[in-house]
Design an enzyme around this catalytic site. Structure first.
Site, PDB file in Angstrom:
ATOM      1  N   PRO A  84       0.688  -1.165  -0.148  1.00 52.20           N
ATOM      2  CA  PRO A  84       0.183   0.007   0.025  1.00 52.20           C
ATOM      3  C   PRO A  84       0.909   1.416  -0.023  1.00 52.20           C
ATOM      4  O   PRO A  84       0.447   2.211  -0.463  1.00 52.20           O
ATOM      5  CB  PRO A  84      -0.658   0.059   1.259  1.00 52.20           C
ATOM      6  CG  PRO A  84      -0.444  -1.362   2.006  1.00 52.20           C
ATOM      7  CD  PRO A  84       0.565  -2.332   1.323  1.00 52.20           C
ATOM      8  N   GLU A 111       1.364  -8.399   8.789  1.00 56.96           N
ATOM      9  CA  GLU A 111       1.265  -6.913   8.815  1.00 56.96           C
ATOM     10  C   GLU A 111       2.285  -6.162   7.946  1.00 56.96           C
ATOM     11  O   GLU A 111       2.315  -4.872   7.719  1.00 56.96           O
ATOM     12  CB  GLU A 111       2.087  -6.777  10.331  1.00 56.96           C
ATOM     13  CG  GLU A 111       1.783  -5.240  10.923  1.00 56.96           C
ATOM     14  CD  GLU A 111       0.346  -4.892  10.711  1.00 56.96           C
ATOM     15  OE1 GLU A 111      -0.513  -5.528  10.836  1.00 56.96           O
ATOM     16  OE2 GLU A 111       0.364  -3.502  10.546  1.00 56.96           O
ATOM     17  N   ARG A 148      -4.873  -7.530 -20.855  1.00 55.11           N
ATOM     18  CA  ARG A 148      -5.753  -7.171 -22.177  1.00 55.11           C
ATOM     19  C   ARG A 148      -5.000  -6.165 -22.944  1.00 55.11           C
ATOM     20  O   ARG A 148      -5.688  -5.746 -24.017  1.00 55.11           O
ATOM     21  CB  ARG A 148      -7.170  -6.571 -21.412  1.00 55.11           C
ATOM     22  CG  ARG A 148      -7.089  -5.257 -20.726  1.00 55.11           C
ATOM     23  CD  ARG A 148      -8.132  -4.931 -20.039  1.00 55.11           C
ATOM     24  NE  ARG A 148      -9.422  -4.658 -21.146  1.00 55.11           N
ATOM     25  CZ  ARG A 148      -9.434  -3.162 -21.574  1.00 55.11           C
ATOM     26  NH1 ARG A 148      -8.825  -2.361 -21.341  1.00 55.11           N
ATOM     27  NH2 ARG A 148     -10.756  -3.168 -22.423  1.00 55.11           N
ATOM     28  N   ASP A 163     -10.320   3.290 -24.646  1.00 54.18           N
ATOM     29  CA  ASP A 163     -11.136   2.899 -23.144  1.00 54.18           C
ATOM     30  C   ASP A 163     -10.851   4.386 -22.275  1.00 54.18           C
ATOM     31  O   ASP A 163      -9.884   5.153 -22.677  1.00 54.18           O
ATOM     32  CB  ASP A 163     -10.276   2.032 -22.678  1.00 54.18           C
ATOM     33  CG  ASP A 163     -10.643   0.550 -22.859  1.00 54.18           C
ATOM     34  OD1 ASP A 163     -11.873   0.459 -23.463  1.00 54.18           O
ATOM     35  OD2 ASP A 163      -9.766  -0.411 -22.689  1.00 54.18           O
TER      36      ASP A 163
HETATM   37  C1  LIG Z   1      -2.635  -6.020   5.806  1.00 57.56           C
HETATM   38  S1  LIG Z   1      -1.707  -5.633   4.540  1.00 57.56           S
HETATM   39  C2  LIG Z   1      -0.260  -4.839   5.249  1.00 57.56           C
HETATM   40  C3  LIG Z   1      -0.422  -3.451   5.628  1.00 57.56           C
HETATM   41  C4  LIG Z   1       0.891  -2.670   6.221  1.00 57.56           C
HETATM   42  N1  LIG Z   1       0.795  -2.927   7.564  1.00 57.56           N
HETATM   43  C5  LIG Z   1       0.754  -1.176   5.910  1.00 57.56           C
HETATM   44  O1  LIG Z   1      -0.117  -0.469   6.774  1.00 57.56           O
HETATM   45  O2  LIG Z   1       1.133  -0.784   4.870  1.00 57.56           O
HETATM   46  C6  LIG Z   1      -0.882  -7.042   3.920  1.00 57.56           C
HETATM   47  C7  LIG Z   1      -0.451  -7.029   2.722  1.00 57.56           C
HETATM   48  O3  LIG Z   1      -1.487  -6.880   1.728  1.00 57.56           O
HETATM   49  C8  LIG Z   1      -1.126  -6.377   0.303  1.00 57.56           C
HETATM   50  N2  LIG Z   1      -1.769  -5.038   0.171  1.00 57.56           N
HETATM   51  C9  LIG Z   1      -2.583  -4.474   1.116  1.00 57.56           C
HETATM   52  N3  LIG Z   1      -3.196  -3.297   0.606  1.00 57.56           N
HETATM   53  C10 LIG Z   1      -2.684  -3.193  -0.500  1.00 57.56           C
HETATM   54  C11 LIG Z   1      -2.766  -2.195  -1.481  1.00 57.56           C
HETATM   55  N4  LIG Z   1      -3.631  -1.163  -1.292  1.00 57.56           N
HETATM   56  N5  LIG Z   1      -2.236  -2.408  -2.744  1.00 57.56           N
HETATM   57  C12 LIG Z   1      -1.576  -3.444  -3.006  1.00 57.56           C
HETATM   58  N6  LIG Z   1      -1.330  -4.509  -1.879  1.00 57.56           N
HETATM   59  C13 LIG Z   1      -1.649  -4.255  -0.870  1.00 57.56           C
HETATM   60  C14 LIG Z   1       0.487  -6.152   0.638  1.00 57.56           C
HETATM   61  O4  LIG Z   1       1.152  -7.002   0.016  1.00 57.56           O
HETATM   62  C15 LIG Z   1       0.687  -5.994   2.220  1.00 57.56           C
HETATM   63  O5  LIG Z   1       1.852  -6.254   2.490  1.00 57.56           O
END
Ligand SMILES: C[S@@+](CC[C@H](N)C(=O)[O-])C[C@H]1O[C@@H](n2cnc3c(N)ncnc32)[C@H](O)[C@@H]1O
Length: 238
Positions: A84, A111, A148, A163
């Protein structure tokens, strides 16, 4: 294109067996391999551990991810960490990925990651400003949007160049048969067969929708004299 996916939940990727991505695989345009990195975890199959310094939750350990990447047959892949905190995925990024021959996606869980995993990656990418439970849904979305765009995956190139976002604007409204449905008629210009008028109407509608809903996109739009004049007219009318 070859895609390798590191995940603790390969079964979550069943949707990629269907529709356009599934057909691309059947046609041999796309080769997807799943790697459950739990199988490479040395420590009693433990893929996670507590963070140094304390804190909530568990982190993915470096060893299972490093060993799994080592085992993948590869040349010079883009290695994408779903995170994220990464750059936000968009159509331009999908277009970039569609040029690649090899992609590796690393899906996190829990986490987060041991920071050293980031030395393996070329790109840290987020799907958007929210937190998912794992990277799988984000990876699937990115793969769908990318595949795609590979030539030959969707019949005519024109089916995605118009698109939303590909042209820099949101897509214009579209209609199909019948002409009159419950008293709602198709705009006359689309029935006229006059290609130039149809093109102008579509450009105007795209500009209007983009101005109303996503004016931020217009900041990077490559205006022509024609589209600039149309936008001025739109602004005067609204
Ligand atoms: C619960 S999340 C961890 C969030 C982390 N503690 C933080 O605050 O950034 C677990 C995993 O989900 C994936 N993930 C969660 N949200 C995401 C997003 N918006 N985009 C891409 N991957 C995401 C990532 O691989 C992340 O390591």
């Amino acid at each position: 294109m070859k895609i390798d996916i590191l995940t603790l939940f390969p079964e979550m990727f069943a949707p990629l067996e269907h529709s356009i991505v599934g057909k691309a695989r059947d046609k041999g345009l796309l080769d997807i391999h799943y790697h459950n990195f739990r199988e490479n975890a040395e420590k009693a199959r433990h893929v996670d551990d507590e963070p140094y310094g304390g804190g909530q939750g568990m982190l993915l350990r470096a060893q299972p991810i490093f060993d799994t990447i080592d085992k993948i047959e590869k040349q010079q892949p883009r290695v994408i960490l779903l995170d994220p905190a990464g750059r936000t995925f968009d159509q331009g990024y999908a277009e970039e990925l569609a040029q690649e021959e090899e992609l590796i996606f690393i899906c996190g869980h829990y986490e987060g990651y041991d920071e050293r995993i980031k030395t393996l990656v070329t790109d840290e990418i987020s799907l958007g400003d929210y937190v998912l439970t794992g990277g799988e849904l984000a990876a699937m979305t990115m793969i769908d949007a990318t595949v795609r765009l590979i030539p030959e995956v969707i019949g005519k190139e024109a089916s995605h160049t118009d698109d939303s976002f590909s042209s820099g604007l949101l897509e214009y409204p579209q209609y199909t048969r019948p002409y009159d449905y419950r008293g709602m008629q198709v705009p006359e210009v689309l029935m006229s067969g006059h290609h130039e008028n149809i093109r102008k109407w579509r450009l105007y509608q795209s500009l209007k929708k983009t101005y109303e809903r996503r004016p931020d996109l217009l900041e990077n739009y490559d205006f022509t004299d024609e589209s600039q004049k149309m936008l001025e007219q739109i602004k005067q009318k609204i």
